[in-house]
Design a protein around this motif. Structure first.
Motif, PDB file in Angstrom:
ATOM      1  N   ASN A   1      57.056  47.523  35.320  1.00 25.17           N
ATOM      2  CA  ASN A   1      57.656  46.199  35.174  1.00 25.17           C
ATOM      3  C   ASN A   1      56.607  45.094  35.127  1.00 25.17           C
ATOM      4  O   ASN A   1      56.864  44.029  34.570  1.00 25.17           O
ATOM      5  CB  ASN A   1      58.624  45.922  36.328  1.00 25.17           C
TER       6      ASN A   1
ATOM      7  N   ASP B   1      48.172  41.416  37.673  1.00 25.07           N
ATOM      8  CA  ASP B   1      49.473  41.901  38.130  1.00 25.07           C
ATOM      9  C   ASP B   1      49.413  43.404  38.431  1.00 25.07           C
ATOM     10  O   ASP B   1      49.850  43.862  39.491  1.00 25.07           O
ATOM     11  CB  ASP B   1      50.543  41.668  37.066  1.00 25.07           C
TER      12      ASP B   1
ATOM     13  N   ASP C   1      54.261  31.630  37.679  1.00 26.01           N
ATOM     14  CA  ASP C   1      55.454  32.429  37.384  1.00 26.01           C
ATOM     15  C   ASP C   1      55.167  33.927  37.501  1.00 26.01           C
ATOM     16  O   ASP C   1      55.976  34.682  38.048  1.00 26.01           O
ATOM     17  CB  ASP C   1      56.017  32.085  36.013  1.00 26.01           C
ATOM     18  N   ARG C   2      54.006  34.364  37.019  1.00 26.82           N
ATOM     19  CA  ARG C   2      53.629  35.771  37.172  1.00 26.82           C
ATOM     20  C   ARG C   2      53.394  36.109  38.638  1.00 26.82           C
ATOM     21  O   ARG C   2      53.741  37.204  39.098  1.00 26.82           O
ATOM     22  CB  ARG C   2      52.367  36.080  36.358  1.00 26.82           C
TER      23      ARG C   2
ATOM     24  N   LYS D   1      56.684  36.692  40.246  1.00 26.06           N
ATOM     25  CA  LYS D   1      57.228  37.968  39.790  1.00 26.06           C
ATOM     26  C   LYS D   1      56.587  39.143  40.548  1.00 26.06           C
ATOM     27  O   LYS D   1      57.271  40.071  40.967  1.00 26.06           O
ATOM     28  CB  LYS D   1      56.996  38.120  38.283  1.00 26.06           C
TER      29      LYS D   1
ATOM     30  N   LYS E   1      57.821  39.245  44.222  1.00 28.36           N
ATOM     31  CA  LYS E   1      59.194  39.745  44.302  1.00 28.36           C
ATOM     32  C   LYS E   1      59.263  41.241  44.002  1.00 28.36           C
ATOM     33  O   LYS E   1      59.952  41.988  44.694  1.00 28.36           O
ATOM     34  CB  LYS E   1      60.075  38.961  43.337  1.00 28.36           C
TER      35      LYS E   1
END
Length: 85
Positions: free
Chosen positions: A10, A22, A72-73, A76, A79
Motif C-alpha cells: 500500500n 515510505d 500527506d504521505r 498515510k 495510519k
C-alpha cells in the motif's frame, strides 16, 4: 509477514519501489517489531538492543523528513503502520 507485505504494497509509490522513505519506514518497522520480540525473550542481549535503538533512530529521521516535505504521505504511513506520534 502477510500484514507487513500488505502495508508495504500500500505504501509503494510504484510497482518496483524499494527506496522511497515510505517503504523504508515500513521495512524498518517490521524489523523493529521482530527485534522487540527477540529482546522480550533475551533481556541481556545488549548488542541487539543497540541495533534496535539505531533502527528506531533511523526510522524517526525518515518520519521527520516525510513530515517536513510530504505531510500527506507522512499521515498515510503513520495510519498504515499504526505508529504513535
Amino acid at each position: 509477514m502477510s500484514e507487513a507485505t500488505t502495508a508495504l504494497d500500500n505504501l509503494q509509490l510504484h510497482e518496483k519501489d524499494t527506496g522511497s522513505a515510505d517503504v523504508q519506514v515500513a521495512r524498518l518497522s517490521y524489523r523493529i517489531l521482530h527485534l522487540t520480540e527477540h529482546l522480550g525473550m533475551h533481556k541481556k542481549d545488549h548488542s541487539t538492543r543497540r541495533g534496535l535503538l539505531k533502527l528506531v533512530a533511523r526510522r524517526r529521521k525518515l518520519l521527520d523528513y516525510l513530515a517536513r516535505t510530504e505531510n500527506d504521505r507522512y499521515q498515510k504511513v503513520i495510519k498504515a503502520l499504526g505508529l504513535r506520534r
